[in-house]
Design a protein around this motif. Structure first.
Motif, PDB file in Angstrom:
ATOM      1  N   GLN A   9     -35.165  33.031 119.923  1.00 53.12           N
ATOM      2  CA  GLN A   9     -36.481  33.591 119.230  1.00 53.12           C
ATOM      3  C   GLN A   9     -37.649  33.422 119.848  1.00 53.12           C
ATOM      4  OE1 GLN A   9     -36.256  35.919 116.014  1.00 53.12           O
ATOM      5  NE2 GLN A   9     -38.028  36.289 117.288  1.00 53.12           N
ATOM      6  N   PHE A  13     -40.567  35.647 121.725  1.00 49.38           N
ATOM      7  CA  PHE A  13     -42.034  35.775 121.523  1.00 49.38           C
ATOM      8  C   PHE A  13     -43.070  35.376 122.538  1.00 49.38           C
ATOM      9  CE2 PHE A  13     -40.935  35.727 116.508  1.00 49.38           C
ATOM     10  CZ  PHE A  13     -41.142  37.240 116.452  1.00 49.38           C
ATOM     11  N   PHE A  82     -35.461  44.042 121.116  1.00 50.06           N
ATOM     12  CA  PHE A  82     -36.414  44.503 120.414  1.00 50.06           C
ATOM     13  C   PHE A  82     -35.683  44.480 119.023  1.00 50.06           C
ATOM     14  CE2 PHE A  82     -38.430  45.680 124.237  1.00 50.06           C
ATOM     15  CZ  PHE A  82     -39.714  45.099 124.318  1.00 50.06           C
ATOM     16  N   VAL A  86     -37.280  41.490 117.307  1.00 53.74           N
ATOM     17  CA  VAL A  86     -38.762  41.811 116.847  1.00 53.74           C
ATOM     18  C   VAL A  86     -38.520  42.612 115.706  1.00 53.74           C
ATOM     19  CG1 VAL A  86     -40.964  42.859 117.802  1.00 53.74           C
ATOM     20  CG2 VAL A  86     -39.231  41.718 119.186  1.00 53.74           C
ATOM     21  N   THR A  87     -38.050  43.592 115.844  1.00 56.00           N
ATOM     22  CA  THR A  87     -37.946  44.951 114.815  1.00 56.00           C
ATOM     23  C   THR A  87     -37.476  44.136 113.417  1.00 56.00           C
ATOM     24  OG1 THR A  87     -37.863  46.309 116.283  1.00 56.00           O
ATOM     25  CG2 THR A  87     -37.308  47.145 114.067  1.00 56.00           C
ATOM     26  N   PHE A  89     -36.963  40.784 112.872  1.00 50.59           N
ATOM     27  CA  PHE A  89     -37.554  39.421 112.912  1.00 50.59           C
ATOM     28  C   PHE A  89     -37.616  38.970 111.010  1.00 50.59           C
ATOM     29  CE2 PHE A  89     -40.589  36.186 112.077  1.00 50.59           C
ATOM     30  CZ  PHE A  89     -40.032  35.032 112.746  1.00 50.59           C
ATOM     31  N   TYR A  90     -38.433  39.383 110.558  1.00 50.80           N
ATOM     32  CA  TYR A  90     -38.909  39.326 109.339  1.00 50.80           C
ATOM     33  C   TYR A  90     -37.816  39.327 108.288  1.00 50.80           C
ATOM     34  CZ  TYR A  90     -42.007  38.634 105.172  1.00 50.80           C
ATOM     35  OH  TYR A  90     -42.604  38.261 104.096  1.00 50.80           O
TER      36      TYR A  90
ATOM     37  N   PHE B  13     -48.304  37.532 118.722  1.00 55.03           N
ATOM     38  CA  PHE B  13     -47.106  36.846 119.070  1.00 55.03           C
ATOM     39  C   PHE B  13     -47.152  35.398 119.573  1.00 55.03           C
ATOM     40  CE2 PHE B  13     -45.726  41.553 120.402  1.00 55.03           C
ATOM     41  CZ  PHE B  13     -44.766  41.420 119.454  1.00 55.03           C
ATOM     42  N   ALA B  17     -44.778  32.287 118.585  1.00 53.38           N
ATOM     43  CA  ALA B  17     -44.412  31.788 119.822  1.00 53.38           C
ATOM     44  C   ALA B  17     -44.202  30.022 119.786  1.00 53.38           C
ATOM     45  CB  ALA B  17     -44.690  32.060 121.230  1.00 53.38           C
ATOM     46  N   LEU B  22     -42.803  28.686 113.218  1.00 54.89           N
ATOM     47  CA  LEU B  22     -41.440  29.473 113.113  1.00 54.89           C
ATOM     48  C   LEU B  22     -40.775  28.726 111.743  1.00 54.89           C
ATOM     49  CD1 LEU B  22     -39.657  31.234 115.995  1.00 54.89           C
ATOM     50  CD2 LEU B  22     -41.255  32.119 114.213  1.00 54.89           C
ATOM     51  N   LYS B  29     -40.942  31.780 103.575  1.00 59.33           N
ATOM     52  CA  LYS B  29     -40.180  33.093 103.359  1.00 59.33           C
ATOM     53  C   LYS B  29     -39.189  32.799 101.949  1.00 59.33           C
ATOM     54  CE  LYS B  29     -38.537  37.289 104.158  1.00 59.33           C
ATOM     55  NZ  LYS B  29     -37.056  37.583 104.758  1.00 59.33           N
ATOM     56  N   PHE B  82     -46.801  41.245 109.544  1.00 60.77           N
ATOM     57  CA  PHE B  82     -45.388  41.594 110.051  1.00 60.77           C
ATOM     58  C   PHE B  82     -45.084  43.088 110.220  1.00 60.77           C
ATOM     59  CE2 PHE B  82     -44.973  37.362 108.486  1.00 60.77           C
ATOM     60  CZ  PHE B  82     -44.713  36.470 109.552  1.00 60.77           C
ATOM     61  N   VAL B  86     -45.112  43.153 114.295  1.00 64.29           N
ATOM     62  CA  VAL B  86     -43.891  42.777 114.318  1.00 64.29           C
ATOM     63  C   VAL B  86     -42.818  43.859 114.227  1.00 64.29           C
ATOM     64  CG1 VAL B  86     -42.168  40.821 114.224  1.00 64.29           C
ATOM     65  CG2 VAL B  86     -44.608  40.368 113.783  1.00 64.29           C
ATOM     66  N   THR B  87     -42.736  44.218 112.968  1.00 63.70           N
ATOM     67  CA  THR B  87     -41.371  45.149 112.641  1.00 63.70           C
ATOM     68  C   THR B  87     -41.785  46.493 113.277  1.00 63.70           C
ATOM     69  OG1 THR B  87     -41.284  44.002 110.642  1.00 63.70           O
ATOM     70  CG2 THR B  87     -40.200  46.133 110.870  1.00 63.70           C
ATOM     71  N   TYR B  90     -42.435  47.867 118.531  1.00 61.55           N
ATOM     72  CA  TYR B  90     -41.800  48.572 119.587  1.00 61.55           C
ATOM     73  C   TYR B  90     -42.240  50.157 119.190  1.00 61.55           C
ATOM     74  CZ  TYR B  90     -38.100  50.075 122.821  1.00 61.55           C
ATOM     75  OH  TYR B  90     -37.609  50.633 123.913  1.00 61.55           O
TER      76      TYR B  90
END
Lengths: 93, 93
Positions: A9, A13, A82, A86-87, A89-90, B13, B17, B22, B29, B82, B86-87, B90
Motif C-alpha cells: 500500500q 502511495f 488502482f 487506490v479506488t 483503499f478507504y 498522496f 505514503a 496509515l 477508521k 478520500f 483517492v476513491t 483513477y
DNA sequence: TAAATAGTTCAAAAACCTTTGAACTATTTT
DNA sequence: AAAATAGTTCAAAGGTTTTTGAACTATTTA
C-alpha cells in the motif's frame, strides 16, 4: 481487512506522490495507442535518466506494466493496481 | 477533468505514503468514539512530538479534521477527501 | 499555588528521494 | 562497420522528510 504492515500500500502511495509520475500516469490514461518510455519522456520533457528512474518506480509499485520490444520499452497502466490500492483503499482499511 | 498542477492531489498522496500515518488512519477508521491525539499516540506507540508532526500533515492534506477542547485535540477522518482524491482518483485523471 | 497533563515548536541529525552527467548495453540504420 | 537511437546503471549532489530531545504554552488536578 485489518492490515498489519501495509508495505505494498505504501509503495503504491509513494509512487503516486510525485508530480512527474502523476504526469506520466495522466499521459498514459489519456493516450489511445501503445507508447514507449521515449515518447512519454519527450512529451513531458523528462530526461531519459530521470524517466528511467520514474518508470522503474511505477513498475515496482505495479502501476504500470511494461513490454520490451527490441530497443524500446512500451508501458501501459495496470488498472488492477488502482482498483485494489487506490479506488478501494478507504473501504478496505 | 484534466489536471495541470496536481498540488492538492500530491499533498494527499504524500500524506498517505507513510506507515505511521496509515496506522493513524486505520485507527481512526476502526474506532467508534471520538479520539484525542494522545489516545492515538499511546495506542500506536508514537512519541508526542512525532504524533504532532504527523497529525499536522494529515490535517494539511484535509485527511483529518480536528477540534480543540481545552487541553486536548480531537481528531476524526474527513471522508470527503478520500472521496475526492483517492476513491475517484483513477476515474478523474 | 505547584505539579501534572496535552500538545506545539524548534533546531539538529538521520534517513530517504530525485536529478544529473558519464559510461554503458543492445538494437537499428546508414 | 560506423553512427544513431532507446534505454539502463552508477555515483555524486542537492533536496525533502522524519525523528529526536529540550523548551515552551495552556489547561487541569492535587
Amino acid at each position: 481487512m485489518m492490515n498489519t504492515k501495509n508495505t505494498d500500500q505504501i509503495t503504491v502511495f509513494k509512487a503516486l506522490a510525485d508530480s512527474v509520475r502523476l504526469d506520466i500516469i495522466e499521459y498514459l490514461k489519456h493516450t489511445d495507442h501503445e507508447v514507449s518510455c521515449g515518447e512519454v519522456g519527450k512529451a513531458l520533457n523528462i530526461s531519459k535518466t530521470s524517466g528511467s528512474y520514474h518508470f522503474k518506480l511505477l513498475q515496482e509499485a505495479g502501476i504500470i506494466t511494461t513490454r520490451k520490444e527490441a530497443r524500446e520499452k512500451y508501458v501501459s497502466l495496470n488498472s488492477k493496481t488502482f482498483d485494489k490500492y487506490v479506488t478501494n483503499f478507504y473501504k478496505n482499511i
